[in-house]
Design an enzyme around this catalytic site. Structure first.
Site, mmCIF file in Angstrom:
data_model
loop_
_atom_site.group_PDB
_atom_site.id
_atom_site.type_symbol
_atom_site.label_atom_id
_atom_site.label_comp_id
_atom_site.label_asym_id
_atom_site.label_seq_id
_atom_site.Cartn_x
_atom_site.Cartn_y
_atom_site.Cartn_z
ATOM 1 N N HIS A 324 6.956 -3.178 -4.712
ATOM 2 C CA HIS A 324 5.970 -3.949 -5.471
ATOM 3 C C HIS A 324 6.065 -3.821 -6.997
ATOM 4 C CE1 HIS A 324 3.364 -0.557 -3.638
ATOM 5 N NE2 HIS A 324 3.737 -0.157 -4.823
ATOM 6 N N ASN A 325 7.144 -3.200 -7.493
ATOM 7 C CA ASN A 325 7.410 -3.220 -8.951
ATOM 8 C C ASN A 325 8.849 -3.687 -9.158
ATOM 9 O OD1 ASN A 325 4.930 -2.061 -9.446
ATOM 10 N ND2 ASN A 325 5.727 -0.051 -10.011
ATOM 11 N N SER A 375 -6.560 3.665 -0.045
ATOM 12 C CA SER A 375 -6.690 5.028 -0.546
ATOM 13 C C SER A 375 -6.798 5.947 0.670
ATOM 14 C CB SER A 375 -7.917 5.150 -1.433
ATOM 15 O OG SER A 375 -9.064 4.932 -0.644
ATOM 16 N N SER A 380 -5.530 0.879 5.307
ATOM 17 C CA SER A 380 -4.415 0.105 4.769
ATOM 18 C C SER A 380 -4.337 -1.153 5.633
ATOM 19 C CB SER A 380 -3.123 0.897 4.871
ATOM 20 O OG SER A 380 -3.183 2.034 4.046
ATOM 21 N N HIS A 399 -1.099 -5.661 -3.714
ATOM 22 C CA HIS A 399 -0.300 -4.509 -3.278
ATOM 23 C C HIS A 399 -1.132 -3.313 -2.874
ATOM 24 C CE1 HIS A 399 -1.176 -2.504 -7.008
ATOM 25 N NE2 HIS A 399 -0.249 -1.606 -6.884
ATOM 26 N N GLY A 400 -2.411 -3.304 -3.196
ATOM 27 C CA GLY A 400 -3.218 -2.133 -2.844
ATOM 28 C C GLY A 400 -4.663 -2.377 -3.182
ATOM 29 N N ALA A 401 -5.407 -1.312 -3.187
ATOM 30 C CA ALA A 401 -6.834 -1.458 -3.471
ATOM 31 C C ALA A 401 -7.055 -1.671 -4.968
ATOM 32 C CB ALA A 401 -7.574 -0.216 -3.011
#
Lengths: 476, 138
Positions: A324-325, A375, A380, A399-401
């Site tokens: 994701h980067n 987290s 997830s 990509h995440g919280a």
């Protein structure tokens, strides 16, 4: 964020029209509630990205966007080399190809519970995690270059994984166009002891249970049934990627001023794609992507060793590995025309839909698994790429919280031991070398991952497939 | 001005800030703030010296370079640093830094720093001295 400053395109899509130095509009995805809570810096940073040369379409921000470096974290931007487009070291970030890998285990919660504590101890003992932890693998100069050229494919050739893993890694496990010679001796030296290590900060390895399924057909195709146990690994290109990011950020900051590119923020340091620095960065950055893919492959091997010892019936098959980067060359249709674009995703996941030519046959019908890490105490998610995602944001999703508060604030509110005890009382075993590290990553320091994922689903960025909840977490 | 350091909040990470009566002193304090992201600097014995040099076209990039150089030295030597003596020349920095090998049992390092960013990067005069700062990615 003040919603008065945005045009509401639809319930989950908001626009800042192009004005001033902006070449394209900004589009932010998310519910009204998420946008109200979103940092004003996202507005500012996404608008700055919209002003970079050669940007195509719009500067996008995902539902989990927050204040980043130059680019917002959760930012997506595509550039056309033939229109003076740029590549930005800041736009990829220090942790090049940081990503998530999910392994199915063939086990259920009932298989894990009797050995949960033993499994936690064994994973913690076997997986190098945290500051100053070293891997067991040392590479000489030739092997380092081979690893940088061929990524997870190199690792599988050396016995750290299965051939079948590779089709479930983006780029077939080996990022093309990597140029190990563009990676400095310092960056290679920094990686010397770090192959097969998890790192620290928000990196982790979790054993998780599938607790909900939202799309039964896709979940079944992915092999996810409620009660199933999976392993999720979150980490990146370690010291090598950090050093490449550091070195090119400086070179690009200097080059940008020489090229006459006005940067509203030095962190946006970039170079024209058709320039020497730009091309050298692409070669080095792709080598760092391979480093991350090789690293997650070696970690997979270590996890398999632990499982075969603790639960011999386990067979850990790779569901998918996403980064994701990154900045990747992709073909996208823009205004009815196919164009070759350099898509930066900073804290955003590629989300190719069904039928995409870059997906393996086994994922053609479903679309790509999109792995969203939560987290420690929360969930997830596994999502699936959609066909409509391409026109939304160049096939990208969250990509995440996303953090809701700084590490500084978090470590003042929580104590690591208290977080560990509280999670243990809920059946989640945390193993970490650092209590402060755990406090800084406390579940309460993150946004509600469910709200982020619901917004991504409702906005058509990706389709919600399954929810996963942790049983064991090894935190770096 | 009595030299001191502090952290400041960044959405995802942490900012390091150093104050000093001279620019060099402020650079030293920013380095202490960097160590404090990982460990209490008081817990790190200044046993072993390492020489550090860097160059950059302006003060701000020099500050980022200085901190990045320390991050690099910490990573490859597996050390933590707690004492810094900085000399600044035009576009160049030369320093001696003192520290010791990382001891996981004693130091309990909280986090590994990936790099010093250019976010909130500043080197500027204030009443009685200088303040220097940037955000580090952890």
């Amino acid at each position: 964020m003040d919603l008065q400053r945005l045009n509401c395109r639809s319930e989950y899509e908001w626009e800042i029209p192009a004005r001033g130095a902006m070449r394209v509009p900004v589009v932010i995805f998310g519910s009204e509630a998420l946008l109200r809570d979103m940092d004003d810096k996202v507005y500012e940073q996404a608008a700055n990205v919209a002003a970079l040369p050669g940007i195509v379409g719009a500067s996008y921000a995902m539902p989990d966007a927050h204040w980043g470096y130059g680019f917002p974290i959760g930012g997506v931007a595509a550039f056309d080399a033939d229109e003076g487009g740029v590549v930005s070291a800041g736009g990829v970030g220090f942790d090049i190809s940081c990503g998530v890998r999910c392994l199915r285990t063939g086990l259920t919660r009932a298989d894990i519970l009797p050995v949960q504590r033993r499994l936690a101890e064994a994973l913690y003992a076997h997986i190098p995690a945290g500051v100053g932890s070293h891997g067991a693998i040392r590479l000489d100069a030739r092997e380092t270059d081979a690893m940088l050229a061929r990524g997870a494919r190199w690792a599988v050739d050396r016995g750290w994984g299965w051939e079948a893993d590779l089709e479930r890694v983006e780029e077939g496990g080996a990022m093309a166009g990597a140029e190990p010679r563009q990676v400095s001796p310092e960056a290679k030296k920094r990686q010397r002891d770090e192959m097969g290590t998890l790192g620290s900060g928000n990196h982790y390895l979790e054993v998780q249970e599938v607790t909900a399924v939202y799309d039964t057909a896709i979940a079944a195709a992915y092999g996810l049934i409620p009660g199933d146990v999976v392993v999720m690994i979150h980490c990146g290109s370690r010291g090598l990627g950090h050093q490449i990011g550091t070195e090119f950020l400086k070179r690009m900051a200097i080059a940008a001023s020489q090229e006459g590119i006005a940067l509203p923020d030095r962190e946006l340091a970039c170079a024209p794609l058709n320039s020497e620095v730009g091309q050298e960065y692409l070669g080095a950055m792709r080598a760092a992507i391979n480093c991350a893919l090789a690293n997650r492959q070696i970690l997979t091997h270590l996890v398999r060793q632990v499982f075969s010892d603790v639960v011999p019936a386990a067979r850990l098959a790779l569901l998918y590995d996403v980064s994701h980067n990154t900045c990747k060359v992709e073909e996208h249709r823009v205004d009815g025309r196919k164009r070759r674009l350099y898509v930066h995703r900073k804290g955003a996941t590629r989300a190719f839909g069904p039928g995409h030519p870059e997906l393996p046959k086994s994922l053609q019908a479903t679309g790509q698994p999109v792995l969203i890490g939560g987290s420690m105490g929360t969930g997830s998610y596994v999502l699936a790429g959609t066909r409509e995602s391409e026109e939304r944001a160049f096939s990208s999703a969250c990509h995440g919280a996303g953090r809701a508060m700084s590490r500084h604030q978090a470590s003042k509110i929580w104590h690591g031991r208290q977080v560990i005890d509280e999670l243990a009382s809920r059946g989640i075993l945390i193993r970490s070398p650092s209590w402060r590290g755990v406090a800084e990553e406390a579940p309460g320091a993150y946004k509600d991952v469910a709200a982020v994922v619901d917004s991504a689903d409702a906005a058509g960025l990706a389709r919600k497939v399954a929810r996963l909840e942790p049983l064991v977490c090894v935190k770096g | 001005m009595t030299p001191y350091w502090e952290h400041f909040a960044h959405g995802a990470d942490i900012g390091v800030r150093g104050f000093g009566s001279t620019k060099a002193q402020a650079f030293e304090q920013a380095a202490l703030a960097l160590t404090a992201v990982i460990v209490d600097p008081a817990a790190v014995a200044p046993r072993e010296a390492v020489a550090v040099e860097c160059e950059a076209p302006d003060d701000e990039l020099l500050l980022a370079d200085w901190l990045n150089r320390l991050i690099y030295e910490m990573a490859i030597r597996d050390m933590l640093f707690s004492r810094f003596a900085v000399e600044l020349y035009e576009h160049r920095l030369a320093a001696q830094v003192w520290g010791e090998g990382t001891d996981l049992q004693r130091h309990h390092p909280a986090v590994e720093i990936k790099g010093a960013t250019y976010t909130a990067l500043a080197v500027k005069p204030v009443a009685g001295g200088w303040v220097v700062q940037t955000v580090v990615d952890v």
